[in-house]
Design an enzyme around this catalytic site. Sequence first.
Site, PDB file in Angstrom:
ATOM      1  N   CYS A 134      34.480  37.465  36.496  1.00 37.19           N
ATOM      2  CA  CYS A 134      35.831  38.047  36.484  1.00 37.19           C
ATOM      3  C   CYS A 134      35.776  39.552  36.229  1.00 37.19           C
ATOM      4  O   CYS A 134      35.665  39.993  35.075  1.00 37.19           O
ATOM      5  CB  CYS A 134      36.688  37.366  35.426  1.00 37.19           C
ATOM      6  SG  CYS A 134      38.341  38.075  35.314  1.00 37.19           S
ATOM      7  N   CYS A 137      38.655  40.912  34.072  1.00 39.10           N
ATOM      8  CA  CYS A 137      38.527  40.656  32.623  1.00 39.10           C
ATOM      9  C   CYS A 137      37.432  41.520  31.993  1.00 39.10           C
ATOM     10  O   CYS A 137      37.596  42.024  30.883  1.00 39.10           O
ATOM     11  CB  CYS A 137      38.158  39.194  32.352  1.00 39.10           C
ATOM     12  SG  CYS A 137      38.907  37.990  33.428  1.00 39.10           S
ATOM     13  N   ASP A 138      36.306  41.652  32.676  1.00 36.64           N
ATOM     14  CA  ASP A 138      35.113  42.199  32.016  1.00 36.64           C
ATOM     15  C   ASP A 138      34.661  43.563  32.532  1.00 36.64           C
ATOM     16  O   ASP A 138      33.745  44.159  31.947  1.00 36.64           O
ATOM     17  CB  ASP A 138      33.931  41.213  32.186  1.00 36.64           C
ATOM     18  CG  ASP A 138      34.231  39.865  31.554  1.00 36.64           C
ATOM     19  OD1 ASP A 138      34.996  39.843  30.577  1.00 36.64           O
ATOM     20  OD2 ASP A 138      33.714  38.851  32.032  1.00 36.64           O
TER      21      ASP A 138
END
Length: 322
Positions: A134, A137-138
């Site tokens: 992701c 997200c990261d």
Amino acid sequence: MNRDYEVLIVGGGPAGLAAGLYTARARRKTLLLERGIHGGQIAITGLVENYPGFPDGIEGPELAERMLQQATKFGMEIEYAEVPTLRLEGALKVLSTDYGEYGAPVVILAGGSDHTKLGVPGEAELTGKGVSYCATCDGAFFKDQEVAVVGGGDSALDEGLFLTKFASRLTIIHRRDALRASKILQERALAHPQLRFIWDTVVEEVLGHDQVTGLRLRNLKSGLRSEFTCQGVFVYIGLRPNTGYLRGLVKLDDQGYIITDEVMETGVPGLYAAGDIRHNAARQLASAVGDGVTAAIQAERYLAELAAGVAGQKAQAPAGGH
Ligand code: NAP
């Protein structure tokens, strides 16, 4: 068992949220069950550029939020719970969750799919320590670092382009010498000064102890092995449907996707499938929404027939498949 609902929806991605909007507006008591965050793939996507009505694009999480608000405004309820089993009790479909069982005459399966894993040594051990699925997200964790993206489809290029905001250098590692992604993404990625490509190459191992330090690569044409130094690796090598719990209940194709007819019927009266979980789905946001709407309209017809006592007269599809 809670039997308060007429429609249960499994999965809160675009297909499930669109279905919930329609069944709620049809004044059918609807509960959507989502195991993670609502929005599905779009909740972890950056700018969405190919959904009609947004000429400048819209951020995936914002669109997911709007879809949820629209469905709940008309009465759809949502609960965040995993659905590990489905069973049939006559016309009743029973879903189990961590919080108890729900039974309803209609279930719409819209659980989407998960990212496929590489399945190589080091991947599982270093997930969350440099291995990610992701970028939204990261990505920020990899500011000014060397990052690799594995895959050659839309996801790999979309997310690779997004990651150029953070990474100092980004390398896309693809197993062939031609990309699968749409032409517009190919043009952007191939022209991007921060992106480079390693072709005809697979990852054999993710290296590192507490944190990713690199990848062991193998060139499929020459057979040569090499080590590639990086601090992060994002894996985008396709999707796998969340249908393990449906085996024996509905017909699945070789890869586990649910086979439906053109109106999203699985063959079990009152049981529908919509979106990426479906065999031959276009796997686009707009088509997932269309599937959800079609399933909801069929569900409404089925509930009306059930009330009139004429539902379930169609032949029941064979359970089994895979
Ligand atoms: P995909 O289209 O299935 O592409 C997967 C890529 O990973 C392919 O390039 C494939 O190589 C490669 N691959 C598969 N298994 C591999 C392995 N074991 N090792 C190394 N490489 C491997 O998956 P996706 O990119 O996640 O997209 C899924 C669906 O969502 C597609 O229908 C896509 O169009 C859609 N999507 C659309 C958008 C958008 O419209 N902007 C964004 C994201 C996703 P080969 O090419 O050699 O098979």
